[in-house]
Design a protein around this motif. Structure first.
Motif, short mmCIF file in Angstrom:
data_model
loop_
_atom_site.label_atom_id
_atom_site.label_comp_id
_atom_site.label_asym_id
_atom_site.label_seq_id
_atom_site.Cartn_x
_atom_site.Cartn_y
_atom_site.Cartn_z
N GLU A 1 0.77 -1.17 0.16
CA GLU A 1 0.09 0.01 -0.01
C GLU A 1 1.03 1.21 -0.03
N ILE A 2 2.10 1.29 0.85
CA ILE A 2 2.82 2.39 0.91
C ILE A 2 3.36 2.79 -0.71
N VAL A 3 4.02 1.95 -1.21
CA VAL A 3 4.52 1.90 -2.74
C VAL A 3 3.50 2.53 -3.63
N CYS A 4 2.37 2.02 -3.56
CA CYS A 4 1.19 2.54 -4.26
C CYS A 4 0.97 3.90 -3.99
N MET A 5 0.57 4.39 -2.84
CA MET A 5 0.35 5.44 -2.39
C MET A 5 1.54 6.48 -2.70
N ARG A 6 2.67 6.30 -2.79
CA ARG A 6 3.88 7.21 -3.08
C ARG A 6 4.22 7.06 -4.56
N HIS A 7 3.37 6.07 -5.52
CA HIS A 7 3.72 5.72 -6.90
C HIS A 7 5.17 5.68 -6.93
N SER A 8 5.97 4.78 -6.16
CA SER A 8 7.30 4.42 -5.92
C SER A 8 7.49 3.67 -7.15
N LYS A 9 8.93 3.80 -7.77
CA LYS A 9 9.52 2.88 -8.80
C LYS A 9 9.85 1.68 -7.90
N VAL A 10 9.31 0.58 -8.39
CA VAL A 10 9.44 -0.69 -7.71
C VAL A 10 10.17 -1.79 -8.52
N GLN A 11 10.65 -2.80 -7.70
CA GLN A 11 11.30 -4.03 -8.66
C GLN A 11 10.79 -5.07 -7.91
N LEU A 12 9.71 -5.95 -8.42
CA LEU A 12 9.22 -7.25 -7.69
C LEU A 12 9.99 -8.36 -8.30
N THR A 13 10.46 -9.15 -7.42
CA THR A 13 10.91 -10.33 -7.71
C THR A 13 10.03 -11.49 -7.36
N LEU A 14 9.76 -12.14 -8.17
CA LEU A 14 8.65 -13.34 -7.94
C LEU A 14 8.90 -14.46 -7.58
N VAL A 15 8.29 -15.49 -7.08
CA VAL A 15 8.63 -16.55 -6.60
C VAL A 15 9.24 -17.67 -7.55
N ASP A 16 8.90 -17.37 -8.89
CA ASP A 16 9.48 -18.12 -10.03
C ASP A 16 10.76 -17.27 -10.59
N HIS A 17 11.26 -16.34 -9.83
CA HIS A 17 12.39 -15.41 -10.11
C HIS A 17 12.54 -14.64 -11.20
N GLN A 18 10.97 -14.42 -11.83
CA GLN A 18 10.92 -13.42 -12.76
C GLN A 18 11.06 -12.12 -12.01
N THR A 19 11.29 -11.01 -12.63
CA THR A 19 11.40 -9.65 -12.28
C THR A 19 10.25 -8.61 -13.16
N LEU B 1 9.63 -4.54 -13.09
CA LEU B 1 10.30 -3.32 -12.92
C LEU B 1 9.39 -2.16 -13.49
N GLY B 2 8.87 -1.18 -12.80
CA GLY B 2 8.13 -0.01 -12.82
C GLY B 2 7.65 0.72 -11.72
N ILE B 3 6.50 1.71 -12.05
CA ILE B 3 5.76 2.33 -11.13
C ILE B 3 4.58 1.76 -10.38
N ALA B 4 4.63 1.67 -9.03
CA ALA B 4 3.44 1.04 -8.31
C ALA B 4 2.31 2.17 -8.57
N LYS B 5 1.01 1.52 -8.93
CA LYS B 5 -0.13 2.28 -9.12
C LYS B 5 -1.01 2.00 -8.14
N ASP B 6 -1.50 0.64 -7.98
CA ASP B 6 -2.87 0.58 -7.37
C ASP B 6 -2.74 -1.03 -6.77
N ILE B 7 -3.58 -1.40 -5.62
CA ILE B 7 -3.87 -2.53 -5.58
C ILE B 7 -5.23 -2.80 -5.68
N VAL B 8 -5.57 -3.95 -6.62
CA VAL B 8 -6.98 -4.20 -7.02
C VAL B 8 -7.18 -5.84 -6.46
#
Length: 84
Positions: free
Chosen positions: A14-32, A34-41
């Motif tokens: 929620e914090i990264v979405c509220m701030r529209h932070s640049k994020v990198q997500l590493t998934l459980v399958d090791h894919q990544t 990268l972009g701007i966090a916008k919302d949780i749906v």
């Protein structure tokens, strides 16, 4: 139904979405992602983070995220890494 994430982990998403932070997500399958966090749906029983990536909006199931990194924020304290 998918096992829910902890309240603490949800707060960080929620914090990264509220701030529209640049994020990198590493998934459980090791894919990544990268972009701007916008919302949780919510779609059915799943919660997804919407990231505006180079290829457009990407929706990632919160339960699939292994590492959440907030990067390149102007306030240094807003940059962090969370391993779930």
């Amino acid at each position: 139904m998918t096992k829910p994430i902890s309240c603490e982990a949800h707060d960080y998403f929620e914090i990264v979405c509220m701030r529209h932070s640049k994020v990198q997500l590493t998934l459980v399958d090791h894919q990544t992602v990268l972009g701007i966090a916008k919302d949780i749906v919510r779609k059915g029983d799943r919660e997804l983070i919407v990231v505006e990536a180079a290829q457009g909006a990407v929706e990632v199931d919160l339960t699939e995220v292994m590492i959440l990194e907030a990067l390149d924020n102007s306030v240094d304290a807003h940059n962090f890494e969370m391993v779930f």
